[in-house]
Design a protein around this motif. Sequence first.
Motif, mmCIF file in Angstrom:
data_model
loop_
_atom_site.group_PDB
_atom_site.id
_atom_site.type_symbol
_atom_site.label_atom_id
_atom_site.label_comp_id
_atom_site.label_asym_id
_atom_site.label_seq_id
_atom_site.Cartn_x
_atom_site.Cartn_y
_atom_site.Cartn_z
ATOM 1 N N ILE A 272 0.822 -1.202 0.000
ATOM 2 C CA ILE A 272 0.000 0.000 0.000
ATOM 3 C C ILE A 272 0.862 1.260 0.000
ATOM 4 O O ILE A 272 0.592 2.217 -0.735
ATOM 5 C CB ILE A 272 -0.934 0.000 1.235
ATOM 6 C CG1 ILE A 272 -1.950 -1.138 1.136
ATOM 7 C CG2 ILE A 272 -1.647 1.351 1.373
ATOM 8 C CD1 ILE A 272 -2.733 -1.364 2.409
ATOM 9 N N ASN B 42 -5.180 -0.865 -3.974
ATOM 10 C CA ASN B 42 -4.025 -0.024 -4.259
ATOM 11 C C ASN B 42 -3.326 -0.440 -5.546
ATOM 12 O O ASN B 42 -3.002 0.399 -6.396
ATOM 13 C CB ASN B 42 -3.058 -0.083 -3.070
ATOM 14 C CG ASN B 42 -1.890 0.865 -3.214
ATOM 15 O OD1 ASN B 42 -0.864 0.514 -3.779
ATOM 16 N ND2 ASN B 42 -2.051 2.070 -2.701
ATOM 17 N N SER C 13 -3.593 6.583 -3.288
ATOM 18 C CA SER C 13 -3.279 6.588 -1.861
ATOM 19 C C SER C 13 -4.479 7.045 -1.032
ATOM 20 O O SER C 13 -4.815 6.431 -0.011
ATOM 21 C CB SER C 13 -2.075 7.502 -1.607
ATOM 22 O OG SER C 13 -1.732 7.516 -0.248
ATOM 23 N N THR D 31 -7.301 4.348 -1.133
ATOM 24 C CA THR D 31 -6.913 3.153 -0.379
ATOM 25 C C THR D 31 -7.095 3.358 1.118
ATOM 26 O O THR D 31 -7.707 2.537 1.810
ATOM 27 C CB THR D 31 -5.449 2.787 -0.680
ATOM 28 O OG1 THR D 31 -5.288 2.533 -2.070
ATOM 29 C CG2 THR D 31 -5.040 1.543 0.110
ATOM 30 N N ALA E 96 -7.289 -3.618 0.998
ATOM 31 C CA ALA E 96 -6.710 -2.319 0.666
ATOM 32 C C ALA E 96 -5.536 -2.466 -0.302
ATOM 33 O O ALA E 96 -5.370 -1.644 -1.219
ATOM 34 C CB ALA E 96 -6.254 -1.616 1.946
ATOM 35 N N ALA E 97 -4.723 -3.515 -0.117
ATOM 36 C CA ALA E 97 -3.577 -3.737 -1.005
ATOM 37 C C ALA E 97 -4.028 -4.034 -2.430
ATOM 38 O O ALA E 97 -3.426 -3.542 -3.397
ATOM 39 C CB ALA E 97 -2.710 -4.870 -0.468
#
Length: 473
Positions: A234, A373, A393, A396, A369-370
């Motif tokens: 991330i 991203n 960014s 995320t 989230a990763a």
Amino acid sequence: MSQENLQQNRTTRFLKAIGLYAIGNLGSKLITFLMVPLYTYYVNASDYGFYDICLTLIFFAIPFMTLQMRDGAFRFLVDADDDKRRSIVVTFAYRVMFVSSIVAIIVGGCVEMFVSVQYLWLAILLLIVMSFYEVVVQITRGLGNTVSFVGAGIISSLGIGVFSVVFVVFFDMGIEGVFIANILARVVALGYIEIKDRIICRYLVAKPDYGTIRNEILKYTLPLIPGLVFWWIIGSTDRLFIEHYLGLSANGLYAVAFRLVSVLQVLATIFYQAWQETALRQYDSDDRDKFFSDMFNNYLYVLLCVSIVFVFSLRMCYGWLVSEEFSTSVQYLYPMAVSVVLFALVAFMDMGYQCAKDTKRTLPAIILAAVINLVLNFTLIRYIGLWGVVTTSIVTYLVLLVYRIYDMRRYFKLRLYKRSMIPVVLLLVGFVLYCATTSMVIDIIMVAFVSLVFIFFMPEEIKAMLMSKIRRT
């Protein structure tokens, strides 16, 4: 103890911790902040971008090097109530570090046999030294030696500044000098800790009786490793996307802007370190939900107001902070600051997992989230360049924050106060003004207006904390 006295004692301890961590973080990061102009004038953008990628990869490797002993050692030393238990925790952490260092050297030798990598051994040495430093300073902190923890941070940063001037300016060694400066600075800081606290002499034992402690530590730390890998994805893979699609020069621009905005991360780190100690000790208190809610709302108010003032002030000074080669990066400061704010709020929420020692539950949200991203970076950066990175960014961390707010209800229940919407609105208005105009008059007006709002609408809890600090001085 009455509720009023309990609140006063908690406030006093928290303010003391804030003060100590502020001294260490602000002093050390000020030097790091001042290194940005030095590096931009003595190192070209491509070389600086290369060093930034090396650091990115080092940060990726540190969790594997340390088995996350930096978090495990601190968490279990906080609970340790006798020197025998402390010795077991410290000995286990050091043994992990020695073994992993040997493995890193072996891996480096194998890589060198097949591939020629520029500055490979400097990078490996920096990895080993940074890993030891990260673990040892948290051991020091867990043992209650906060002054040593703060002192080590200041010495490390002073060392980076002094050694950078020597090797980069006087010896004109470029990126090689930056590597050497960072290595030597942390070695000096580790020496300071050992001389002052004698951790190796006092706590390392030849044949420790680990009992169940080793398994307890590993149960706590091992789930953190994949989580940190996804955190690295991330927070750091954007550099790799930038280098691939836009080149090292663009990565240098992004790195400079991010390092200047990272001053806000310093403020968030100061709060986080003080809050971490307080939250771990107050998690079982009867008024936990109210106490945590008060802290969250006050933190939100201060963090957002300070961030707005800082970014508009930074834009006014940007022309003389960096060389002309890096000046175009000014446009990314505000969205980067927004992402830092969101990250800081996520870190506040993560405290629930630490308090409950339920680290395995951190993984689902971080994985989600990763993935977001990576997909957004891959999709956006090719079309809108660095704006794609900063947009990714923000999105995320916003998704992660919403998830954390929902998931934290199993550990504590937060209530958002109405007054907390004031800085939220100001943040959105500030974003529009920052992107719509480059007028210094607007910058000055925003700095003055938000400063007045901050003082006029300051929550009573913050006023009481400040008055308590003033009376104590």
